[in-house]
Design an enzyme around this catalytic site. Sequence first.
Site, PDB file in Angstrom:
ATOM      1  CE  LYS A  36      -2.403   1.377   3.726  1.00 28.19           C
ATOM      2  NZ  LYS A  36      -2.189   2.853   3.909  1.00 28.19           N
ATOM      3  CG  ASP A  64      -4.851   4.524   1.683  1.00 29.72           C
ATOM      4  OD1 ASP A  64      -5.996   4.860   1.354  1.00 29.72           O
ATOM      5  OD2 ASP A  64      -4.486   4.390   2.871  1.00 29.72           O
ATOM      6  CE  LYS A  66      -7.461   6.786   4.383  1.00 32.75           C
ATOM      7  NZ  LYS A  66      -6.088   6.276   4.189  1.00 32.75           N
ATOM      8  CG  ASP A  69     -11.428  18.104  -5.312  1.00 38.24           C
ATOM      9  OD1 ASP A  69     -12.315  18.963  -5.509  1.00 38.24           O
ATOM     10  OD2 ASP A  69     -10.223  18.376  -5.233  1.00 38.24           O
ATOM     11  CB  THR A 120      -9.334   2.213  11.882  1.00 41.45           C
ATOM     12  OG1 THR A 120      -8.066   2.627  11.362  1.00 41.45           O
ATOM     13  CG2 THR A 120     -10.001   1.264  10.910  1.00 41.45           C
ATOM     14  NE  ARG A 217       1.461   2.038  13.882  1.00 40.36           N
ATOM     15  CZ  ARG A 217       0.642   2.860  14.523  1.00 40.36           C
ATOM     16  NH1 ARG A 217       1.077   3.566  15.556  1.00 40.36           N
ATOM     17  NH2 ARG A 217      -0.606   2.989  14.138  1.00 40.36           N
TER      18      ARG A 217
END
Length: 243
Positions: A36, A64, A66, A69, A120, A217
């Site tokens: 990603k 990614d 997002k 507009d 999230t 992570r």
Amino acid sequence: MQKQGKDYIVFPLDFSSLKQAKEYVKLLDGNVGMFKIGLELFIDQGPSIIQMVKQNSDAKIFLDLKLHDISATVQRAMGRVANLGVDLVTVHCSSSMAMLERAVAGGNGKTNVLGVTLLTDNDAATVEAAGFKDEFVKDTDLLVMHRAKMAYAAGCKGVVCSGKEVQQIKTVFGKKFLAVTPGIRPAWSLLENDDQKRVTTPGQAVALGSDLIVIGRPIRDANDPVRAAQNVIKEIEAALNLS
């Protein structure tokens, strides 16, 4: 071909430099199904980062961005994204149905659109502060399902949602509608002050029906990232009885 445990794993290249990103792409190639690319790295490197991933891995690519507009702008942006040869790109469901429809049209069948339902790190307090109706504050799942319905109707390939909403999304919209789940934390990596509010383990997420799990992570910060990825694969395969 049966889907393998690694095919569920999306590893986010959340790095500030091309060098670091390239190191992890080479390191994890064969142990994750998709990389990603987020805003930080894409803004820093541009489309060249996509070519770097393709040159160093057979994994799929999830851009990614997002997008959010006016509809015409999003459609044109998606047209450019489709020409880059990525597999998935994110668009916020918090805008209009028209914007989602135009995003899908811009993808032109080359790149699939994922609708972002509720980030999230958002919880009921965040939803309330944003001025949403009490029904959505009391039950954020209702907001997720409302936005998932928009994405489905607009022709999106699927949505980004937490593992806690996956089962309902699959029940309502069917198995072919992708559920991509961020906020994944193996039990051995849970932190007391984690910035993710709506988390699930890899095993829980795939057992509930997640098609892809975004896990960063716990793999990136491990002493041995490859072993950490393989441990996640084992957990996924055990949950799906694939081992």
